[in-house]
Design an enzyme around this catalytic site. Structure first.
Site, PDB file in Angstrom:
ATOM      1  CG  ASP A  22      -2.194   0.662   1.103  1.00  0.00           C
ATOM      2  OD1 ASP A  22      -2.203   1.768   0.541  1.00  0.00           O
ATOM      3  OD2 ASP A  22      -3.214   0.099   1.543  1.00  0.00           O
TER       4      ASP A  22
ATOM      5  CG  ASP B 251      -4.311   5.903   1.013  1.00  0.00           C
ATOM      6  OD1 ASP B 251      -5.186   5.118   1.388  1.00  0.00           O
ATOM      7  OD2 ASP B 251      -4.170   7.046   1.490  1.00  0.00           O
TER       8      ASP B 251
ATOM      9  CD  GLU C 193      -8.867   4.871  -1.209  1.00  0.00           C
ATOM     10  OE1 GLU C 193      -9.737   4.573  -0.385  1.00  0.00           O
ATOM     11  OE2 GLU C 193      -7.916   5.632  -0.951  1.00  0.00           O
TER      12      GLU C 193
ATOM     13  CG  HIS D 289      -9.013  -0.593   5.027  1.00  0.00           C
ATOM     14  ND1 HIS D 289      -8.818  -0.705   3.665  1.00  0.00           N
ATOM     15  CD2 HIS D 289      -8.501   0.605   5.378  1.00  0.00           C
ATOM     16  CE1 HIS D 289      -8.210   0.371   3.222  1.00  0.00           C
ATOM     17  NE2 HIS D 289      -7.994   1.190   4.240  1.00  0.00           N
ATOM     18  CG  ASP D 290     -11.248   2.928   4.033  1.00  0.00           C
ATOM     19  OD1 ASP D 290     -10.727   2.928   5.166  1.00  0.00           O
ATOM     20  OD2 ASP D 290     -10.628   3.203   2.994  1.00  0.00           O
TER      21      ASP D 290
HETATM   22  C1  GLC Z   1      -7.667   5.780   2.208  1.00  0.00           C
HETATM   23  C2  GLC Z   1      -7.570   4.587   3.125  1.00  0.00           C
HETATM   24  C3  GLC Z   1      -8.144   4.958   4.455  1.00  0.00           C
HETATM   25  C4  GLC Z   1      -7.311   6.086   5.043  1.00  0.00           C
HETATM   26  C5  GLC Z   1      -7.239   7.252   4.078  1.00  0.00           C
HETATM   27  C6  GLC Z   1      -6.150   8.208   4.462  1.00  0.00           C
HETATM   28  O1  GLC Z   1      -8.976   6.126   1.929  1.00  0.00           O
HETATM   29  O2  GLC Z   1      -8.197   3.474   2.544  1.00  0.00           O
HETATM   30  O3  GLC Z   1      -8.174   3.868   5.329  1.00  0.00           O
HETATM   31  O4  GLC Z   1      -7.854   6.510   6.251  1.00  0.00           O
HETATM   32  O5  GLC Z   1      -6.952   6.856   2.757  1.00  0.00           O
HETATM   33  O6  GLC Z   1      -4.888   7.664   4.182  1.00  0.00           O
END
Ligand code: GLC
Length: 558
Positions: free
Chosen positions: A108, A216, A284, A352-353
């Site tokens: 990641d 990310d 993402e 995980h979100d």
């Molecule tokens: C992404 C991650 C999340 C995190 C955010 C800030 O959305 O998936 O878990 O809190 O970025 O890094």
């Protein structure tokens, strides 16, 4: 110049096409040293479970040194491993042990922000001079108010608290900006030194054998150069709950340079040194407008489709109904096919979100999703625990950990420890207290019991991963939506040389009849999401589906 058929042939040999990616949230996967937190040696110990599940790639959520303000998404050093998770040697062992099992690894990568404990930020905040002075987004106050307090540069608000993104730093007499937690300062990607630093971080991991990255929160890497105020969202009211939605985020994200930065990153993956075995990244970004197909396509076009693809997040926004899915799948895959044979879709139904899949859909529909997901083209992502239909855990208020939780449980419920067995703490840890409470249903819902149960969700996943891995058609075949003669049933085919599979997915709470057009001849039943259904009759291309059932048939085009 290569002909299209040659390009297609080349495309077919690429491993991301058809790959099954399993997301590990390291804190919650398996604890090998009894501190209540999952770790890398724990992942190594459980690799044979993943080998058995036939996953092709593991994506590891962040394992870097971190004060854990956002559980690892606040990185303090991109070239090391947090002692909670292990050592760099452990990572090397994991890469080697996974590769030995023919499993690839994605790290990641968090490029938008660092931890406020990263050396870059510690230096940067000291003064306006020095090597790191311009690595973050620093701004002078607009002025001073009557109480002699500095006035923030604009009205932007952060995702977690919904309050201003600006935090005052007395040493510099300036504000820094944070899109997420106050301990996650945003880097300034307009600075070429920041970009070079990230490209070097990518090379650091690629040289250690990492096969690619999940990147990310990319949408925030480029902002409006003038940092203009954002308009109020006219549809927002306090009942919405998430304060971040009070503004329309038209300037704080998806800025004009985003694709330049992503292309620079993609170019690293395409460097000659790494071409021998393809490296890949998945980005993402949640769609922001109503034109999702156009937005996704923008990412394919803006990056290099040979080495990069955006996540497909439709499962978190499209209504769970046949018609919107039919329309989306048709338009999206047609657009991808027209754009480039290299473009790879990349579907995720959990992470995980997000609220757990089985909690969002219910157990039966979640099994249908498994069939749906594992017969879709491209990369498909399974979030750890979804293979046993894990549901959201319950977090007592005093145990809530997530920094984004504003008076609720935040994202903790989807992050509870993986349920390995009916033993204490679901076999996740031998510590007295795991970092988050184990979900209450672990005694009946766990990997050990589901491994023994031929009708379990896990058994279904294993059947599906085996089918996908052994099927050239499911990995590389074409995709087309088919008519089902029933508005609550979605149907699509995966084909190669006129032969392949038909997937039917029912969104209905009743038994439904389906009639497939005669030219797609059903020759055999293959598999159902319903564990009791071992056979399914089809006569004259008519079949019946149980409530929320998904089924796979062998078909040929006549
Ligand atoms: C992404 C991650 C999340 C995190 C955010 C800030 O959305 O998936 O878990 O809190 O970025 O890094």
């Amino acid at each position: 110049m290569k002909s299209i058929s040659q390009t297609k042939k080349h495309a077919r040999q690429r491993w991301p096409e058809g790959a099954i990616v399993y997301q590990i949230y390291p804190r919650s996967f398996y604890d090998s040293n009894a501190d209540g937190i999952g770790d890398i040696p724990g992942i190594i110990q459980k690799l044979d479970y993943l080998k058995n599940l036939e996953v092709n790639v593991i994506w590891l959520s962040p394992f870097y040194p971190s004060p854990m303000a956002d559980f690892g998404y606040d990185v303090a050093d991109y070239r090391d491993v947090d002692p909670i998770f292990g050592t760099l040697d452990d990572m090397d062992r994991l890469i080697e042990a996974a590769h030995r099992r023919n499993i690839k690894l994605f790290a990641d990568l968090v490029p938008n922000h660092t931890s406020d404990q990263h050396e870059w930020f510690k230096e940067s905040k000291k003064s306006r001079e020095g090597k790191f002075a311009d690595w973050y987004i620093w701004r002078d106050p607009l002025g001073w108010n009557k109480k002699d307090q500095p006035i923030v540069p604009n009205n932007w608000i952060d995702l977690f608290s919904g309050e201003t993104v600006w935090e005052w730093e007395p040493a510099r007499q300036q504000f820094y900006m944070h899109t997420f937690d106050v301990h996650q300062p945003d880097l300034d990607w307009t600075n070429p030194e920041v970009r070079e630093a990230f490209k070097d971080i990518m090379r650091f991991w690629l040289d250690r054998g990492i096969d690619g990255f999940r990147v990310d929160a990319i949408s925030f890497m480029s902002k409006d150069p003038e940092l203009r105020d954002e308009p109020k969202n006219p549809h927002y009211s306090d009942e919405v709950g998430w304060k971040y939605l009070a503004l329309e985020h038209i300037y704080s994200m998806n800025g004009p340079k985003l694709f330049d930065y992503l292309s620079e990153m993609a170019a690293v993956l395409d460097e000659e040194k790494y071409q021998k075995s393809l490296r890949f990244m998945v980005t993402e970004a949640y769609p922001q407008t109503h034109e999702h197909v156009k937005e996704y396509l923008g990412f394919y076009k803006g990056m290099n489709p040979k080495v990069a693809a955006p996540f497909n997040f439709e499962s978190f926004s499209l209504p769970w109904e046949a018609e919107p899915w039919r329309k989306f799948l048709h338009e999206f895959h047609q657009a991808l096919d027209i754009f480039s044979p290299l473009a790879i879709s990349s579907y995720a139904f959990g992470n995980h979100d997000q609220t757990r899949l089985a909690t969002r859909m219910g157990d039966t529909a979640a099994r249908g999703v498994a069939v749906f997901l594992l017969t879709l083209p491209g990369m498909v992502f399974i979030y750890n625990g979804d293979e046993i239909g894990m549901r959201n855990g319950k977090i007592p208020p005093e145990m809530v950990q997530d920094p984004s939780a504003a008076g609720d449980e935040g994202r903790d419920p989807e992050r509870t420890p993986l349920q390995w067995s009916a033993a204490k703490n679901a076999g996740f840890t031998t510590a007295d207290t795991p970092w988050l409470p184990v979900s209450e249903d672990y005694q009946t819902n766990n990997i050990a019991s589901q491994t023994r149960d031929p009708s379990s969700c896990l058994t279904l996943y294993k059947q599906l991963t085996r089918l996908r891995n052994s099927s050239d058609v499911l990995r590389h075949g074409s995709f087309a939506v088919v008519q089902t003669g029933n508005e609550s049933i979605l149907g699509f085919v995966r084909l190669k040389d006129g032969k392949g599979y038909l997937t039917l997915l029912s969104f209905s709470p009743q038994i439904e009849e389906v009639k497939i057009p005669a030219d797609t001849k059903i020759t055999r039943f293959k598999l159902s999401s319903d564990a009791e259904t071992k056979h399914k009759k089809s006569s004259n291309n008519i079949v019946h589906l149980l409530p929320n059932e998904a089924a796979i048939f062998v078909v040929k085009i006549v």
